[in-house]
Design a protein around this motif. Structure first.
Motif, PDB file in Angstrom:
ATOM      1  N   UNK A 107       8.911   8.730  35.102  1.00  0.00           N
ATOM      2  CA  UNK A 107       7.717   9.032  34.297  1.00  0.00           C
ATOM      3  C   UNK A 107       8.029  10.036  33.200  1.00  0.00           C
ATOM      4  N   UNK A 108       8.856  11.042  33.523  1.00  0.00           N
ATOM      5  CA  UNK A 108       9.251  12.031  32.516  1.00  0.00           C
ATOM      6  C   UNK A 108      10.065  11.400  31.399  1.00  0.00           C
ATOM      7  N   UNK A 109      10.977  10.500  31.775  1.00  0.00           N
ATOM      8  CA  UNK A 109      11.766   9.794  30.752  1.00  0.00           C
ATOM      9  C   UNK A 109      10.851   8.924  29.878  1.00  0.00           C
ATOM     10  N   UNK A 110       9.889   8.244  30.515  1.00  0.00           N
ATOM     11  CA  UNK A 110       8.908   7.430  29.766  1.00  0.00           C
ATOM     12  C   UNK A 110       8.182   8.271  28.722  1.00  0.00           C
ATOM     13  N   UNK A 111       7.786   9.485  29.141  1.00  0.00           N
ATOM     14  CA  UNK A 111       7.046  10.371  28.230  1.00  0.00           C
ATOM     15  C   UNK A 111       7.893  10.736  27.004  1.00  0.00           C
ATOM     16  N   UNK A 112       9.215  10.665  27.156  1.00  0.00           N
ATOM     17  CA  UNK A 112      10.120  10.946  26.027  1.00  0.00           C
ATOM     18  C   UNK A 112      10.472   9.673  25.260  1.00  0.00           C
ATOM     19  N   UNK A 113       9.807   8.566  25.643  1.00  0.00           N
ATOM     20  CA  UNK A 113      10.107   7.301  24.975  1.00  0.00           C
ATOM     21  C   UNK A 113      11.423   6.694  25.432  1.00  0.00           C
ATOM     22  N   UNK A 114      11.863   7.090  26.644  1.00  0.00           N
ATOM     23  CA  UNK A 114      13.137   6.597  27.179  1.00  0.00           C
ATOM     24  C   UNK A 114      12.897   5.828  28.464  1.00  0.00           C
ATOM     25  N   UNK A 115      13.860   5.016  28.816  1.00  0.00           N
ATOM     26  CA  UNK A 115      13.851   4.347  30.119  1.00  0.00           C
ATOM     27  C   UNK A 115      15.070   4.845  30.880  1.00  0.00           C
ATOM     28  N   UNK A 116      15.021   4.793  32.206  1.00  0.00           N
ATOM     29  CA  UNK A 116      16.185   5.190  33.001  1.00  0.00           C
ATOM     30  C   UNK A 116      17.389   4.316  32.634  1.00  0.00           C
TER      31      UNK A 116
END
Length: 345
Positions: free
Chosen positions: A55-64
Motif C-alpha cells: 500500500x505504501x509503494x502504491x501511494x508512491x505510484x510504485x508497484x512491488x
C-alpha cells in the motif's frame, strides 16, 4: 496515507507494522535510483505487514514489481522478513553482510529440537533455575516444537562489502559494518548533499544501530558450533564511535523517527552503557551468575513481570555486559564455579 513519509532527494519511509510488538513498526526506506526503486529493509513476514508495504509503494505510484533490489541492515525478522516475498514478486536482488547471511543459512538448516537443547544447556550453564529450563525440555521431549522464527528467511544473493559503494545507479550509498546488535549489522551512508542543505555529511540509514530514543538490544551472538568468546558489546561501542565520527546531517533509523545530531546520540549511548557497566560492577561486589545478575539489573519492568522468552534476551544482555567487564579486566570468572559466577576485580 500517513504510513508514507517523504525525506526529500528521492528517499521515503514506509511504516510497516510488527505484529504484537511494542516497537509498533519498522521504517522501510525506499530509495529511488536510475534503475528503479531499492528498499532498505522490508518488514515482518505477516499479511498485514505485506499489505502496508505494498500500500505504501502504491501511494508512491510504485508497484512491488518495480523494486530492483533490497538492502538488508541485519537479519532480524522485522527487517528481513518480507525480503523473500519481494524477490518472488519482482525478481529483485537481496544484499546482506556475510556474517548475517551465515546466521540466516544456519537458522534455515536448524532442527528446532537441537536448538532447544542448545538453549536449555546454555541457560543452565549461566544459572537459570530448573523451572525456567523445564518448559524448553518439555517442548523438546513432546516433539511439539514450533518452527523457529527465521526458518523461512530468504537467502541473500549479494554480499554487502563494508567500505564499498553499493551498485545503485545514480546514488552514492556506502556500507559501514557496525557489528553489535547482530554480527553483520550494517549502516548505509548516503554520501550526497542533504536535500534541505542541513549541515553535515549526507544521511545515514542506521537500521537498529542508532535509534533516537531506544538503546538496541546487545546480547550474545548465537552460534552453537563456534566456541570463540565474542564481545558483542565491545563491538557495538566501537561501531558507535565510528558512526559518531562520520558527521552526518541526519539519521534515518529503522524504528521511531528521523533525527539530526548523530554524534550527540552516540555520546548518550556510550554514556548509558558506561553507567550500566559501572552499576553492574557494584552488583558484582558479591559473586553472581549471569542469571542472578539479570534478575538484579534494571529493565523496563520488574523481573517478576518479564515473560519467559524475554528473560532469555535479558540474560543474554547481562552476559554481553559481563564479557565486556572481563575484557576490560574489571571482573573475572570465579574458578571452579558451575554454573559460572563472576566477581568484580
Amino acid at each position: 496515507m500517513n504510513q508514507v513519509t517523504g525525506h526529500g532527494g528521492g528517499v521515503w519511509s514506509l511504516r510497516v507494522p510488527i505484529p504484537d510488538n511494542p516497537l509498533g513498526h519498522t521504517l522501510v526506506h525506499v530509495v529511488d535510483t536510475d534503475r528503479g526503486p531499492v528498499l532498505i529493509d522490508t518488514g515482518w513476514d505477516d499479511p498485514a505487514s505485506w499489505s502496508e508495504l505494498t500500500g505504501g509503494l502504491d501511494a508512491l505510484g510504485l508497484s512491488v514489481r518495480d523494486v530492483r533490489g533490497v538492502v538488508i541492515t541485519h537479519h532480524h525478522p522485522d527487517h528481513h522478513g518480507l525480503s523473500g516475498r519481494v524477490r518472488e514478486e519482482s525478481g529483485a536482488w537481496i544484499a546482506m553482510h556475510a556474517a548475517d547471511t551465515a546466521v540466516v543459512r544456519r537458522t534455515r538448516a536448524s532442527e528446532p529440537g537441537a536448538w532447544l537443547d542448545y538453549l536449555a544447556h546454555k541457560l543452565a550453564a549461566v544459572g537459570a533455575p530448573e523451572e525456567h529450563t523445564a518448559p524448553l525440555r518439555a517442548a523438546r521431549s513432546s516433539g511439539r516444537v514450533r518452527t523457529l522464527p527465521g526458518l523461512r528467511s530468504a537467502l541473500p544473493d549479494r554480499e554487502i562489502v563494508p567500505g564499498e559503494l553499493l551498485d545503485l545507479a545514480g546514488r552514492r550509498l556506502r556500507a559501514i559494518w557496525t557489528p553489535g546488535h547482530t554480527p553483520g549489522h550494517v549502516c548505509l551512508h548516503l554520501e550526497e548533499e542533504h536535500p534541505a542543505r542541513l549541515p553535515g555529511h549526507g544521511r545515514l540509514f542506521s537500521g537498529d544501530h542508532l535509534l533516537p530514543g531506544i538503546s538496541p538490544h546487545i546480547g550474545l551472538y548465537e552460534d552453537p558450533d563456534d566456541a570463540t568468546v565474542t564481545d558483542p558489546l565491545g563491538d557495538y561501542l566501537d561501531s558507535l564511535e565510528r558512526i559518531g565520527r562520520l558527521g552526518v546531517a541526519e539519521v534515518l533509523p529503522a524504528h521511531q523517527y528521523a533525527f539530526p545530531d548523530a554524534a550527540g546520540r552516540v555520546r548518550e549511548l556510550l554514556d548509558h552503557h558506561e553507567e550500566r557497566l559501572t552499576g553492574l560492577l557494584a552488583l558484582l561486589a558479591t559473586p553472581l551468575t549471569p542469571w542472578r545478575l539479570a534478575e538484579r539489573m534494571e529493565w523496563n519492568r520488574p523481573w517478576e513481570q518479564i515473560p519467559h522468552g524475554s528473560r532469555n534476551i535479558a540474560v543474554s544482555e547481562a552476559e554481553a555486559h559481563v564479557r565486556r567487564l572481563v575484557k576490560q579486566g574489571r571482573a573475572e570468572a570465579v574458578a571452579g564455579t558451575d554454573p559460572v559466577t563472576y566477581v568484580a576485580v
